[in-house]
Design a protein around this motif. Structure first.
Motif, mmCIF file in Angstrom:
data_model
loop_
_atom_site.group_PDB
_atom_site.id
_atom_site.type_symbol
_atom_site.label_atom_id
_atom_site.label_comp_id
_atom_site.label_asym_id
_atom_site.label_seq_id
_atom_site.Cartn_x
_atom_site.Cartn_y
_atom_site.Cartn_z
ATOM 1 N N HIS A 86 1.017 4.766 0.865
ATOM 2 C CA HIS A 86 0.323 5.804 1.637
ATOM 3 C C HIS A 86 0.824 7.202 1.313
ATOM 4 O O HIS A 86 0.165 8.179 1.675
ATOM 5 C CB HIS A 86 0.482 5.529 3.137
ATOM 6 C CG HIS A 86 -0.209 4.293 3.599
ATOM 7 N ND1 HIS A 86 -1.581 4.215 3.758
ATOM 8 C CD2 HIS A 86 0.285 3.056 3.915
ATOM 9 C CE1 HIS A 86 -1.915 3.001 4.165
ATOM 10 N NE2 HIS A 86 -0.805 2.277 4.274
ATOM 11 N N ILE A 91 -13.237 -0.139 -6.259
ATOM 12 C CA ILE A 91 -14.031 -0.181 -5.027
ATOM 13 C C ILE A 91 -14.380 1.252 -4.631
ATOM 14 O O ILE A 91 -13.642 2.192 -4.952
ATOM 15 C CB ILE A 91 -13.256 -0.890 -3.897
ATOM 16 C CG1 ILE A 91 -11.953 -0.137 -3.578
ATOM 17 C CG2 ILE A 91 -12.972 -2.337 -4.254
ATOM 18 C CD1 ILE A 91 -11.199 -0.712 -2.385
ATOM 19 N N PRO A 92 -15.500 1.485 -3.966
ATOM 20 C CA PRO A 92 -15.921 2.852 -3.623
ATOM 21 C C PRO A 92 -14.888 3.627 -2.817
ATOM 22 O O PRO A 92 -14.803 4.849 -2.918
ATOM 23 C CB PRO A 92 -17.202 2.632 -2.813
ATOM 24 C CG PRO A 92 -17.721 1.313 -3.272
ATOM 25 C CD PRO A 92 -16.505 0.486 -3.564
ATOM 26 N N GLN A 93 -14.068 2.923 -2.017
ATOM 27 C CA GLN A 93 -13.084 3.592 -1.166
ATOM 28 C C GLN A 93 -11.809 3.954 -1.913
ATOM 29 O O GLN A 93 -10.939 4.649 -1.361
ATOM 30 C CB GLN A 93 -12.731 2.696 0.027
ATOM 31 C CG GLN A 93 -13.896 2.355 0.954
ATOM 32 C CD GLN A 93 -14.755 1.220 0.428
ATOM 33 O OE1 GLN A 93 -14.363 0.536 -0.518
ATOM 34 N NE2 GLN A 93 -15.910 1.010 1.042
ATOM 35 N N ALA A 94 -11.660 3.544 -3.150
ATOM 36 C CA ALA A 94 -10.419 3.785 -3.893
ATOM 37 C C ALA A 94 -10.289 5.243 -4.290
ATOM 38 O O ALA A 94 -11.285 5.937 -4.537
ATOM 39 C CB ALA A 94 -10.378 2.901 -5.140
ATOM 40 N N ARG A 143 -15.836 10.999 -6.403
ATOM 41 C CA ARG A 143 -14.490 11.421 -6.015
ATOM 42 C C ARG A 143 -14.333 12.932 -6.212
ATOM 43 O O ARG A 143 -14.953 13.517 -7.097
ATOM 44 C CB ARG A 143 -13.442 10.640 -6.821
ATOM 45 C CG ARG A 143 -13.497 9.165 -6.494
ATOM 46 C CD ARG A 143 -12.490 8.315 -7.214
ATOM 47 N NE ARG A 143 -12.562 6.946 -6.702
ATOM 48 C CZ ARG A 143 -13.357 6.003 -7.194
ATOM 49 N NH1 ARG A 143 -14.126 6.279 -8.245
ATOM 50 N NH2 ARG A 143 -13.398 4.794 -6.654
ATOM 51 N N SER A 167 -17.813 14.366 -6.324
ATOM 52 C CA SER A 167 -18.287 14.793 -4.999
ATOM 53 C C SER A 167 -18.158 16.295 -4.798
ATOM 54 O O SER A 167 -18.731 16.843 -3.857
ATOM 55 C CB SER A 167 -17.512 14.052 -3.909
ATOM 56 O OG SER A 167 -16.123 14.325 -3.991
ATOM 57 N N CYS A 222 0.846 -1.189 0.000
ATOM 58 C CA CYS A 222 0.000 0.000 0.000
ATOM 59 C C CYS A 222 0.882 1.239 0.000
ATOM 60 O O CYS A 222 1.821 1.343 0.786
ATOM 61 C CB CYS A 222 -0.929 0.022 1.216
ATOM 62 S SG CYS A 222 -2.235 1.272 1.112
ATOM 63 N N PRO A 262 -9.644 8.161 -2.771
ATOM 64 C CA PRO A 262 -10.495 9.134 -2.072
ATOM 65 C C PRO A 262 -9.984 10.569 -2.133
ATOM 66 O O PRO A 262 -10.742 11.504 -1.850
ATOM 67 C CB PRO A 262 -10.490 8.618 -0.632
ATOM 68 C CG PRO A 262 -9.158 7.940 -0.495
ATOM 69 C CD PRO A 262 -8.919 7.286 -1.828
ATOM 70 N N SER A 263 -8.698 10.762 -2.497
ATOM 71 C CA SER A 263 -8.108 12.104 -2.500
ATOM 72 C C SER A 263 -7.906 12.657 -3.907
ATOM 73 O O SER A 263 -7.290 13.709 -4.076
ATOM 74 C CB SER A 263 -6.755 12.082 -1.771
ATOM 75 O OG SER A 263 -6.872 11.569 -0.456
ATOM 76 N N ASN A 279 -6.592 0.522 -6.456
ATOM 77 C CA ASN A 279 -7.306 0.365 -5.189
ATOM 78 C C ASN A 279 -6.413 0.524 -3.968
ATOM 79 O O ASN A 279 -6.922 0.654 -2.839
ATOM 80 C CB ASN A 279 -7.977 -1.012 -5.136
ATOM 81 C CG ASN A 279 -9.243 -1.082 -5.969
ATOM 82 O OD1 ASN A 279 -9.868 -0.060 -6.258
ATOM 83 N ND2 ASN A 279 -9.637 -2.279 -6.366
ATOM 84 N N PRO A 331 -4.339 5.282 -1.563
ATOM 85 C CA PRO A 331 -5.261 6.139 -0.801
ATOM 86 C C PRO A 331 -4.942 7.620 -0.857
ATOM 87 O O PRO A 331 -5.810 8.449 -0.565
ATOM 88 C CB PRO A 331 -5.122 5.601 0.631
ATOM 89 C CG PRO A 331 -3.730 5.044 0.682
ATOM 90 C CD PRO A 331 -3.501 4.449 -0.678
#
Length: 392
Positions: free
Chosen positions: A160, A203-206, A227, A252, A158, A208-209, A183, A186
């Motif tokens: 970060h 995925i919906p959480q992918a 997003r 969003s 991952c 996010p920024s 995915n 983040p």
């Protein structure tokens, strides 16, 4: 021993410095030095070598031309092998930008998978990356063997800290490989996929920024919904289905910047865009009107007024990517008339750049439009002179 640190200042490397200077302090002193100076620093002692190498491998920029005589990217291979063998270098890697250019007559050797495998492994170790830019120029057709495309790291990795990602020419994309990679990002804010055109479901959480995306309309329609994308660059085609446009609206936050300079925009497409992406504040367009403007003049652009009126927040309209013969030719009267006409339809308009590259800005104080090039003489360039075609 003394070392020149670029600006003529010398740093003594005596035994006391080598013994008691902490790595963090030494890194702060050497940060910003050129690679050649860092290479000199690395010869002082084992400690200094470790710090210098860590700095040298924090930002990697490799550009290689693959030719018939040298068809393999050995600089990339040596770099990736070093990263694999020294974990501290992988941990310190912040920027990795690799660009391969295939020279005419070159080809991809059968053992190319060795190089791509090392690159994949290096990526899997560089979990503190902040910027990743890969432009490998690999064949994108699926019939090429698997040895000519890049795999992504394992799913348990991952990133970060990764903020910028640009991937192109990495071979035939496999849908699941790219999806899994996206995915696990983040923190990515800027994503560029110029040569990926297949549908993709994250995925919906992918991501996010994510604040900016550059790629094909089809992929944009899949990535933008939900997003916080504010800047969009569309690439590749002059037709966008209404379904894709309706999906791009579902960000969003309101989309503010739209760049269409990498595709030819017809009046029909611009009309469809104005009906859907009408929140944009800046619009950069490459109009598909080259020959029409050549013969009819820019006065033809007055017809854009009813389309621009749909962009309720538009402040900047940039038409400079539109290619027109004798681009240097601009007519102040026509351009000023268009600025006024467009502003009547779109009151928020404050800046216009024409195909002539001339920029006009609206002055709030005296309520007038002013050309940035107002003090320069405008005339047709020499190559447009009729005498040239008469042989004089």
């Amino acid at each position: 021993m003394a070392i020149d640190l670029n600006g003529g200042q010398y740093l003594a490397a005596d035994s006391a410095w080598r013994t008691f200077l902490p790595n963090e302090t030494l890194a702060t002193i050497c940060r910003g030095l050129s690679p050649s100076v860092l290479a000199t620093v690395a010869r002082v002692s084992r400690q200094w070598r470790g710090v210098a190498e860590w700095l040298l491998y924090s930002n990697i920029f490799i550009s290689e031309t693959l030719s018939a005589s040298s068809s393999l990217p050995y600089s990339t291979l040596r770099c990736c092998q070093t990263i694999r063998l020294h974990s501290h270098l992988a941990n310190g890697l912040r920027k990795l930008h690799i660009r391969w250019k295939l020279e005419y007559g070159a080809y991809y050797a059968p053992d190319f998978d060795i190089f791509l495998s090392n690159l994949t492994q290096a990526l899997g170790l560089a979990t503190n990356l902040q910027s990743l830019d890969l432009h490998l120029g690999l064949p994108s057709l699926s019939e090429h063997p698997t040895s000519t495309f890049l795999s992504f790291p394992a799913t348990d990795v991952c990133y970060h800290s990764l903020r910028r990602v640009s991937l192109s020419g990495i071979g035939p994309f496999t849908h699941n490989r790219l999806k899994i990679f996206l995915n696990i990002l983040p923190a990515v804010r800027h994503l560029r996929l110029p040569d990926y055109h297949d549908q993709i479901t994250l995925i919906p959480q992918a991501l996010p920024s994510l604040v900016s995306f550059s790629g094909s309309p089809r992929v944009a329609a899949a990535i933008l919904p939900g997003r916080p994308v504010q800047s969009l660059v569309l690439i590749g085609q002059d037709y966008i289905p209404d379904l894709d446009l309706s999906q791009m609206v579902l960000t969003s936050v309101p989309l503010r910047h739209l760049d269409l300079s990498s595709m030819l925009v017809t009046p029909t497409l611009l009309r469809n865009l104005s009906r859907n992406l009408n929140t944009v504040e800046s619009l950069k367009v490459k109009l598909a009107l080259r020959h029409t403007l050549h013969f009819a003049g820019i006065g033809l652009l007055a017809a854009l007024s009813h389309l621009l009126g749909a962009f309720r927040n538009l402040s900047t309209l940039d038409l400079s990517p539109t290619h027109v013969d004798y681009t240097g030719l601009s007519n102040s009267t026509e351009e000023l008339s268009l600025c006024r006409s467009w502003q009547n339809a779109c009151p928020s308009l404050r800046r216009v750049v024409f195909p002539s590259q001339t920029e006009w800005a609206f002055q709030e104080d005296d309520n007038t439009w002013v050309s940035v090039l107002a003090g320069e003489l405008r005339r047709r360039p020499a190559f447009y002179s009729p005498n040239k075609f008469l042989g004089s």
